[in-house]
Design an enzyme around this catalytic site. Structure first.
Site, PDB file in Angstrom:
ATOM      1  N   ARG A  13       0.793  -1.038   0.168  1.00 37.11           N
ATOM      2  CA  ARG A  13       0.077  -0.093  -0.053  1.00 37.11           C
ATOM      3  C   ARG A  13       0.914   1.263  -0.039  1.00 37.11           C
ATOM      4  NH1 ARG A  13      -0.426   4.606   2.675  1.00 37.11           N
ATOM      5  NH2 ARG A  13      -0.007   3.682   4.573  1.00 37.11           N
ATOM      6  N   ASP A  14       1.613   1.511   1.007  1.00 42.69           N
ATOM      7  CA  ASP A  14       2.469   2.842   1.108  1.00 42.69           C
ATOM      8  C   ASP A  14       3.296   2.725   0.168  1.00 42.69           C
ATOM      9  OD1 ASP A  14       3.200   5.264   2.073  1.00 42.69           O
ATOM     10  OD2 ASP A  14       3.389   4.731   4.214  1.00 42.69           O
ATOM     11  N   HIS A 205       5.548   4.759  12.396  1.00 40.67           N
ATOM     12  CA  HIS A 205       5.670   4.707  11.160  1.00 40.67           C
ATOM     13  C   HIS A 205       6.467   5.777  10.426  1.00 40.67           C
ATOM     14  CE1 HIS A 205       3.063   4.273   7.115  1.00 40.67           C
ATOM     15  NE2 HIS A 205       3.618   5.170   6.840  1.00 40.67           N
ATOM     16  N   HIS A 207       9.081   7.576   7.519  1.00 34.61           N
ATOM     17  CA  HIS A 207       9.659   7.648   6.176  1.00 34.61           C
ATOM     18  C   HIS A 207      11.156   8.111   6.362  1.00 34.61           C
ATOM     19  CE1 HIS A 207       6.101   6.804   3.900  1.00 34.61           C
ATOM     20  NE2 HIS A 207       5.240   7.184   5.021  1.00 34.61           N
ATOM     21  N   CYS A 238       3.792   9.563  -0.065  1.00 30.29           N
ATOM     22  CA  CYS A 238       2.545   9.771  -0.081  1.00 30.29           C
ATOM     23  C   CYS A 238       2.393  10.931  -1.226  1.00 30.29           C
ATOM     24  CB  CYS A 238       2.027  10.621   1.090  1.00 30.29           C
ATOM     25  SG  CYS A 238       0.371  11.099   1.009  1.00 30.29           S
ATOM     26  N   ASN A 247       9.279   4.731   2.948  1.00 33.17           N
ATOM     27  CA  ASN A 247       9.040   4.200   4.339  1.00 33.17           C
ATOM     28  C   ASN A 247      10.584   3.441   4.511  1.00 33.17           C
ATOM     29  OD1 ASN A 247       5.988   3.628   3.221  1.00 33.17           O
ATOM     30  ND2 ASN A 247       6.020   3.537   5.648  1.00 33.17           N
TER      31      ASN A 247
HETATM   32  P1  HMG Z   1     -13.208  14.080  -1.548  1.00 33.76           P
HETATM   33  O1  HMG Z   1     -11.917  14.843  -2.256  1.00 33.76           O
HETATM   34  O2  HMG Z   1     -13.614  15.214  -0.354  1.00 33.76           O
HETATM   35  O3  HMG Z   1     -14.343  14.206  -2.453  1.00 33.76           O
HETATM   36  O4  HMG Z   1     -12.828  12.869  -1.172  1.00 33.76           O
HETATM   37  P2  HMG Z   1     -16.020  13.388  -2.394  1.00 33.76           P
HETATM   38  O5  HMG Z   1     -15.986  12.829  -1.266  1.00 33.76           O
HETATM   39  O6  HMG Z   1     -16.674  14.458  -2.779  1.00 33.76           O
HETATM   40  O7  HMG Z   1     -15.593  12.671  -3.713  1.00 33.76           O
HETATM   41  C1  HMG Z   1     -15.137  12.883  -4.838  1.00 33.76           C
HETATM   42  C2  HMG Z   1     -15.050  11.655  -5.730  1.00 33.76           C
HETATM   43  O8  HMG Z   1     -14.416  10.678  -5.277  1.00 33.76           O
HETATM   44  C3  HMG Z   1     -16.384  11.193  -6.126  1.00 33.76           C
HETATM   45  O9  HMG Z   1     -16.279  10.602  -7.301  1.00 33.76           O
HETATM   46  C4  HMG Z   1     -16.407   9.903  -5.068  1.00 33.76           C
HETATM   47  O10 HMG Z   1     -17.409   9.145  -5.792  1.00 33.76           O
HETATM   48  C5  HMG Z   1     -15.162   9.468  -5.227  1.00 33.76           C
HETATM   49  P3  HMG Z   1     -16.812  11.586  -8.654  1.00 33.76           P
HETATM   50  O11 HMG Z   1     -18.095  11.870  -8.355  1.00 33.76           O
HETATM   51  O12 HMG Z   1     -15.968  12.872  -8.683  1.00 33.76           O
HETATM   52  O13 HMG Z   1     -16.865  10.542  -9.715  1.00 33.76           O
HETATM   53  N1  HMG Z   1     -14.830   8.928  -3.918  1.00 33.76           N
HETATM   54  C6  HMG Z   1     -14.237   7.442  -3.948  1.00 33.76           C
HETATM   55  N2  HMG Z   1     -13.900   6.696  -4.717  1.00 33.76           N
HETATM   56  C7  HMG Z   1     -13.556   5.395  -4.277  1.00 33.76           C
HETATM   57  N3  HMG Z   1     -13.284   5.224  -3.142  1.00 33.76           N
HETATM   58  C8  HMG Z   1     -13.697   6.302  -2.215  1.00 33.76           C
HETATM   59  C9  HMG Z   1     -14.359   7.251  -2.438  1.00 33.76           C
HETATM   60  N4  HMG Z   1     -14.675   8.290  -1.642  1.00 33.76           N
HETATM   61  C10 HMG Z   1     -14.725   9.516  -2.698  1.00 33.76           C
HETATM   62  N5  HMG Z   1     -13.541   5.686  -0.804  1.00 33.76           N
HETATM   63  C11 HMG Z   1     -11.299  11.320   0.011  1.00 33.76           C
HETATM   64  C12 HMG Z   1     -12.176  12.404   0.073  1.00 33.76           C
HETATM   65  C13 HMG Z   1     -10.558  11.077   1.181  1.00 33.76           C
HETATM   66  C14 HMG Z   1     -12.113  10.184  -0.678  1.00 33.76           C
HETATM   67  C15 HMG Z   1     -10.323  11.761  -1.123  1.00 33.76           C
HETATM   68  O14 HMG Z   1      -9.715  13.075  -0.688  1.00 33.76           O
HETATM   69  C16 HMG Z   1      -9.110  10.625  -1.316  1.00 33.76           C
HETATM   70  O15 HMG Z   1      -9.166   9.685  -1.708  1.00 33.76           O
HETATM   71  N6  HMG Z   1      -7.840  11.181  -1.061  1.00 33.76           N
HETATM   72  C17 HMG Z   1      -6.587  10.371  -1.172  1.00 33.76           C
HETATM   73  C18 HMG Z   1      -5.946  10.395   0.284  1.00 33.76           C
HETATM   74  C19 HMG Z   1      -4.950   9.035   0.217  1.00 33.76           C
HETATM   75  O16 HMG Z   1      -4.976   8.039  -0.269  1.00 33.76           O
HETATM   76  N7  HMG Z   1      -3.667   9.644   0.762  1.00 33.76           N
HETATM   77  C20 HMG Z   1      -2.726   8.551   0.631  1.00 33.76           C
HETATM   78  C21 HMG Z   1      -2.755   7.601   1.846  1.00 33.76           C
HETATM   79  S1  HMG Z   1      -2.374   8.379   3.348  1.00 33.76           S
HETATM   80  C22 HMG Z   1      -0.761   8.056   3.709  1.00 33.76           C
HETATM   81  O17 HMG Z   1      -0.123   7.731   2.928  1.00 33.76           O
HETATM   82  C23 HMG Z   1      -0.235   8.537   5.144  1.00 33.76           C
HETATM   83  C24 HMG Z   1       0.103   7.380   5.782  1.00 33.76           C
HETATM   84  O18 HMG Z   1       1.240   6.370   5.110  1.00 33.76           O
HETATM   85  C25 HMG Z   1       0.812   7.778   7.163  1.00 33.76           C
HETATM   86  C26 HMG Z   1       1.846   8.548   6.910  1.00 33.76           C
HETATM   87  O19 HMG Z   1       2.918   8.156   6.523  1.00 33.76           O
HETATM   88  O20 HMG Z   1       1.948   9.639   7.612  1.00 33.76           O
HETATM   89  C27 HMG Z   1      -1.055   6.468   6.373  1.00 33.76           C
HETATM   90 MG    MG Z   2       3.243   6.621   5.123  1.00 32.45          MG
END
Ligand code: HMG
Ligand code: MG
Length: 291
Positions: A13-14, A205, A207, A238, A247
């Site tokens: 995933r990450d 966690h 990086h 990310c 990571n």
């Molecule tokens: P939003 O931007 O507020 O928009 O979503 P929305 O809720 O109005 O939805 C917009 C569109 O996304 C719509 O589709 C929804 O259907 C779709 P459209 O009508 O435009 O065709 N949608 C989805 N589709 C599939 N699955 C879903 C979903 N939800 C909405 N679950 C949201 C908010 C959080 C969904 C969006 O901003 C998003 O997906 N962000 C990506 C966040 C992400 O994946 N970041 C990376 C992971 S976090 C990380 O890496 C950190 C970590 O490793 C720890 C660390 O290192 O600190 C964990």
């Molecule tokens: Mg991370």
């Protein structure tokens, strides 16, 4: 010190979410299957987020459907909202994770919500997971620094960790998302978080942008943490944290832990094979150079 330390493998995933080149589902499945042979208890393999925002994770349902599930391994998925949770449930994720930030800038960039809005959004996810009997893990990002807001106060991390605890997460993983932490900063952050949650409910966690991830692990070990996230091959980053590198590499972390006298329970030959596969998925090698 001796004893057991668990490495929570987050490579599929990450490690992969930030790769620009599309990676075939078959390659992701092969990586997960190789990791399953290495003895991890938990492997994060999927992310049910918007495919427009993170295209690399779009086929997460297919990955979960095609992996060979090893007995006793929990296959985890990120679920930012109810839509994501429902997809994870249908795909038979064994556990899910909700992910918040200790800083407002990253919260907005990553999940398009303030911290308060995100916690409100996670409430129904946690409730649905509880009703379905699916364990929920929590992440706090930017536990020492934010790519948008700069240094993050330890008290802000403790507040978000405590809010996730109130939602019923079984463990809070503390993310140095941009890999800028120092052992001193990690220690100060943990001092605050340990006021609200015990060490056995926390994971680190880290990086590795600045090459201090292993030193930060040691700082966290000294504070009593015994679970660390890592990605085989050192891949990761990310898309919404500019400049963040991978990571900490699982194999490097296992080396350091074992050199310090800790047991990881991992099969090092199987891990080396999986790490080689992970590195081969990134043209040019992977590791610390970052996106
Ligand atoms: P939003 O931007 O507020 O928009 O979503 P929305 O809720 O109005 O939805 C917009 C569109 O996304 C719509 O589709 C929804 O259907 C779709 P459209 O009508 O435009 O065709 N949608 C989805 N589709 C599939 N699955 C879903 C979903 N939800 C909405 N679950 C949201 C908010 C959080 C969904 C969006 O901003 C998003 O997906 N962000 C990506 C966040 C992400 O994946 N970041 C990376 C992971 S976090 C990380 O890496 C950190 C970590 O490793 C720890 C660390 O290192 O600190 C964990
Ligand atoms: Mg991370």
């Amino acid at each position: 010190m001796t004893g057991e330390v668990e490495i929570f493998e987050v490579g599929p995933r990450d490690g992969l979410q930030n790769e620009a080149r599309p990676i075939a589902v078959a390659d992701k499945v092969a990586l997960v299957d190789a990791l399953s042979a290495a003895g991890f208890r938990r492997i994060e393999v999927a992310s049910f987020v918007s495919p427009k925002r993170v295209p690399q994770m779009a086929a997460s349902g297919e990955v979960l459907a095609r992996i060979a599930r090893a007995p006793g391994v929990s296959y985890a998925a990120l679920t930012p909202n109810l839509q994501g949770f429902e997809a994870a449930r249908v795909a038979r994720a064994d556990e899910v994770a909700i992910f918040a930030s200790a800083s407002e800038g990253f919260s907005r960039a990553n999940i398009n919500a303030t911290i308060a809005e995100s916690l409100a959004r996670f409430g129904p996810v946690a409730a649905a997971a509880r009703a379905a009997g699916i364990p929920v893990r929590g992440y706090v990002s930017c536990v020492v620094a934010c790519p948008y807001d700069g240094a993050v106060a330890p008290a802000a991390v403790a507040r978000v960790a405590s809010a996730l605890d109130a939602l019923g997460v079984y463990e809070v993983s503390l993310g140095d998302t941009i890999g800028r932490g120092t052992p001193e900063a990690v220690d100060a952050m943990l001092a605050a978080v340990l006021d609200v949650l015990p060490a056995d409910r926390l994971a680190g966690h880290f990086h590795d942008t600045d090459g201090r991830a292993l030193a930060n692990v040691e700082a966290a070990l000294a504070r009593g943490l015994r679970v660390f996230d890592a990605a085989a091959g050192g891949l990761g980053g990310c898309p919404f944290a500019p400049g963040a590198a991978g990571n900490v590499a699982t194999e490097a972390l296992a080396d350091r832990l074992e050199a310090l006298g800790w047991r990881t329970g991992l099969d090092r030959e199987a891990l080396a094979r999986a790490a080689g596969m992970a590195r081969a998925l990134r043209p040019g090698g992977g590791g610390r150079e970052g996106p």
